[in-house]
Design a protein around this motif. Structure first.
Motif, PDB file in Angstrom:
ATOM      1  N   UNK A 200       0.805  -1.230   0.000  1.00 40.10           N
ATOM      2  CA  UNK A 200       0.000   0.000   0.000  1.00 40.10           C
ATOM      3  C   UNK A 200       0.831   1.269   0.000  1.00 40.10           C
ATOM      4  N   UNK A 201       2.032   1.231   0.570  1.00 45.04           N
ATOM      5  CA  UNK A 201       2.878   2.424   0.586  1.00 45.04           C
ATOM      6  C   UNK A 201       3.295   2.831  -0.827  1.00 45.04           C
ATOM      7  N   UNK A 202       3.503   1.860  -1.695  1.00 39.87           N
ATOM      8  CA  UNK A 202       3.947   2.161  -3.054  1.00 39.87           C
ATOM      9  C   UNK A 202       2.794   2.430  -4.009  1.00 39.87           C
ATOM     10  N   UNK A 203       1.638   1.835  -3.775  1.00 37.40           N
ATOM     11  CA  UNK A 203       0.552   1.870  -4.763  1.00 37.40           C
ATOM     12  C   UNK A 203      -0.447   2.991  -4.543  1.00 37.40           C
ATOM     13  N   UNK A 204      -0.562   3.515  -3.332  1.00 36.30           N
ATOM     14  CA  UNK A 204      -1.651   4.424  -3.003  1.00 36.30           C
ATOM     15  C   UNK A 204      -1.678   5.670  -3.866  1.00 36.30           C
ATOM     16  N   UNK A 205      -0.533   6.363  -3.957  1.00 32.58           N
ATOM     17  CA  UNK A 205      -0.480   7.628  -4.689  1.00 32.58           C
ATOM     18  C   UNK A 205      -0.774   7.423  -6.167  1.00 32.58           C
ATOM     19  N   UNK A 206      -0.186   6.381  -6.758  1.00 30.31           N
ATOM     20  CA  UNK A 206      -0.380   6.137  -8.187  1.00 30.31           C
ATOM     21  C   UNK A 206      -1.844   5.865  -8.505  1.00 30.31           C
ATOM     22  N   UNK A 207      -2.545   5.152  -7.619  1.00 34.43           N
ATOM     23  CA  UNK A 207      -3.950   4.847  -7.848  1.00 34.43           C
ATOM     24  C   UNK A 207      -4.810   6.090  -7.734  1.00 34.43           C
ATOM     25  N   UNK A 208      -4.522   6.936  -6.742  1.00 30.39           N
ATOM     26  CA  UNK A 208      -5.321   8.148  -6.550  1.00 30.39           C
ATOM     27  C   UNK A 208      -5.140   9.106  -7.722  1.00 30.39           C
ATOM     28  N   UNK A 209      -3.903   9.336  -8.138  1.00 32.09           N
ATOM     29  CA  UNK A 209      -3.646  10.268  -9.227  1.00 32.09           C
ATOM     30  C   UNK A 209      -4.244   9.791 -10.542  1.00 32.09           C
ATOM     31  N   UNK A 210      -4.209   8.491 -10.773  1.00 32.18           N
ATOM     32  CA  UNK A 210      -4.703   7.973 -12.039  1.00 32.18           C
ATOM     33  C   UNK A 210      -6.179   7.658 -12.063  1.00 32.18           C
ATOM     34  N   UNK A 211      -6.874   7.926 -10.946  1.00 36.64           N
ATOM     35  CA  UNK A 211      -8.272   7.515 -10.833  1.00 36.64           C
ATOM     36  C   UNK A 211      -9.168   8.073 -11.949  1.00 36.64           C
ATOM     37  N   UNK A 212      -9.100   9.382 -12.307  1.00 40.43           N
ATOM     38  CA  UNK A 212      -9.971   9.883 -13.383  1.00 40.43           C
ATOM     39  C   UNK A 212      -9.769   9.143 -14.707  1.00 40.43           C
ATOM     40  N   UNK A 213      -8.544   8.786 -14.997  1.00 41.34           N
ATOM     41  CA  UNK A 213      -8.241   8.097 -16.251  1.00 41.34           C
ATOM     42  C   UNK A 213      -8.606   6.617 -16.163  1.00 41.34           C
TER      43      UNK A 213
ATOM     44  N   UNK B 163      -9.547   2.222 -18.255  1.00 41.90           N
ATOM     45  CA  UNK B 163      -8.388   1.693 -17.513  1.00 41.90           C
ATOM     46  C   UNK B 163      -7.381   0.982 -18.399  1.00 41.90           C
ATOM     47  N   UNK B 164      -7.844   0.309 -19.438  1.00 42.58           N
ATOM     48  CA  UNK B 164      -6.925  -0.445 -20.304  1.00 42.58           C
ATOM     49  C   UNK B 164      -5.990   0.501 -21.045  1.00 42.58           C
ATOM     50  N   UNK B 165      -6.533   1.569 -21.639  1.00 46.94           N
ATOM     51  CA  UNK B 165      -5.692   2.505 -22.387  1.00 46.94           C
ATOM     52  C   UNK B 165      -4.735   3.249 -21.467  1.00 46.94           C
ATOM     53  N   UNK B 166      -5.194   3.587 -20.252  1.00 46.61           N
ATOM     54  CA  UNK B 166      -4.310   4.301 -19.317  1.00 46.61           C
ATOM     55  C   UNK B 166      -3.123   3.434 -18.919  1.00 46.61           C
ATOM     56  N   UNK B 167      -3.387   2.210 -18.494  1.00 42.82           N
ATOM     57  CA  UNK B 167      -2.309   1.332 -18.032  1.00 42.82           C
ATOM     58  C   UNK B 167      -1.383   0.940 -19.185  1.00 42.82           C
ATOM     59  N   UNK B 168      -1.958   0.645 -20.344  1.00 47.21           N
ATOM     60  CA  UNK B 168      -1.142   0.173 -21.467  1.00 47.21           C
ATOM     61  C   UNK B 168      -0.286   1.271 -22.076  1.00 47.21           C
ATOM     62  N   UNK B 169      -0.732   2.545 -21.990  1.00 45.26           N
ATOM     63  CA  UNK B 169       0.036   3.641 -22.570  1.00 45.26           C
ATOM     64  C   UNK B 169       0.939   4.323 -21.545  1.00 45.26           C
TER      65      UNK B 169
END
Length: 364
Positions: A206-219, A224-230
């Motif tokens: 959770x220490x590593x994943x939390x920020x990335x998930x929050x920032x990328x939430x709108x995308x 989700x597929x295009x955001x993660x793959x690109x």
């Protein structure tokens, strides 16, 4: 103990003096450079076009593009450069952007000096030569306005936090760095080792994943597929004309996917070997490593000379444009020397004996 305190205090004075001199030089040099030399446009306009799509309401990464192709940077990049988009008049006020990046460079220097002051690994004068000789760094920050400096300032702030064991703050900053540019993940194995040794698996994730998930939430909510793959595309193909490391190879080999897989395997094997033989010990405490780093990593004069020489050759190789067969081979020799030095040096965590425990207790 008194001698040790006096030595550390003297080094701190040298660092403070060096920092003042370096700051004065950069405050004079960087604005002057923006007046004399025009920006060398490479990616800035593409950055502005990419974030403009988000500002206009598009959150699907499949439809976000710029002059150099699709948007391939994570969400943190979008937010930060969207701010720069407004500050610089929709990306047209280049001088303001250059001043911002010049200030970012000076702040980055302050952070780097603070890290080395705390760890006391090399003499202060080494950094004076390193900063004065680094033309390429000035170019990346002030002339080309790349996103690398934004990612690196978050990384250095994270390292500074880890030195003081501010783990949550450091992990948040590291996640911010990854959210600007994916190449920061190259530092992840070292951080993962420290976190696993300190907190175990369940508190590390959770220490590593939390920020990335929050920032990328709108995308992620939009596509989700295009955001993660690109944004986290590990299969991107780099052009041979821009290579610095592999100019001595034929182009067909450089572009070969088996060659890429081979490099990845070598990287993973090297990390595995270092973990097995250099990065672990039976007692898992990190307290001594952070509390007294100067005891474990002091360098002799001949070691410092070799270190400066290697750094100088690396800088020369990266400043050679376009790269040549000789510059690429010299760069690999330097990397081999650095890797060999790390392998032949002391293990990251020494096995504690009665002697070392007694020595640490005396120092404390």
């Amino acid at each position: 103990m008194a001698v040790l305190k006096k030595r550390v205090k003297t080094k701190a004075k040298h660092f403070d003096l060096l920092l003042l001199v370096q700051w004065a030089k950069e405050l004079l040099f960087d604005p002057t450079k923006t007046w004399i030399i025009a920006d060398t446009e490479i990616d800035w306009e593409a950055y502005m076009e990419e974030v403009e799509g988000v500002i206009n309401g598009t959150y699907d990464y499949a439809h976000l593009k710029g002059g150099t192709g699709p948007l391939v940077y994570p969400a943190g990049f979008v937010y930060i450069f969207a701010g720069l988009y407004y500050i610089t008049g929709h990306g047209t006020d280049i001088k303001t952007a250059q001043y911002i990046f010049a200030a970012l460079y000076i702040i980055t220097l302050l952070c780097i000096f603070a890290i080395y002051q705390e760890t006391a690994t090399v003499p202060p004068y080494v950094f004076f030569f390193m900063c004065c000789a680094s033309y390429r760094i000035h170019s990346i920050y002030v002339l080309r306005l790349f996103n690398d400096p934004v990612a690196m300032i978050f990384l250095y702030l994270a390292v500074y936090s880890f030195v003081f064991q501010w783990w949550n703050v450091g992990c948040l900053l590291f996640s911010m760095a990854v959210s600007v540019k994916m190449n920061i993940l190259l530092f992840a194995p070292g951080l993962l080792l420290l976190l696993l040794k300190s907190f175990g698996v369940w508190w590390t994730i959770p220490r590593l994943a939390l920020c990335a998930l929050i920032l990328g939430l709108p995308f992620l909510l939009d596509n989700p597929v295009s955001y993660i793959s690109l944004a986290f595309n590990f299969g991107r193909q780099f052009l041979f004309q821009w290579t610095v490391n592999w100019r001595f190879l034929p182009e067909w080999l450089f572009l070969n996917r088996y060659f890429h897989v081979g490099l990845l395997v070598c990287h993973l094997v090297t990390l595995r070997l270092f973990y097995l033989f250099k990065w672990r010990r039976k007692s898992e405490s990190l307290q001594c490593y952070f509390r007294h780093p100067f005891q474990r990593h002091s360098l002799k004069a001949n070691h410092i000379l070799w270190k400066v020489l290697v750094l100088g050759v690396v800088e020369l190789c990266w400043n050679t444009y376009p790269s040549t067969i000789l510059s690429s081979m010299a760069l690999h020799v330097c990397h081999a020397v650095i890797l060999g030095g790390l392998w032949l040096g002391d293990s990251l965590f020494e096995e504690k004996t009665d002697e070392t425990v007694g020595r640490e207790s005396k120092i404390e």
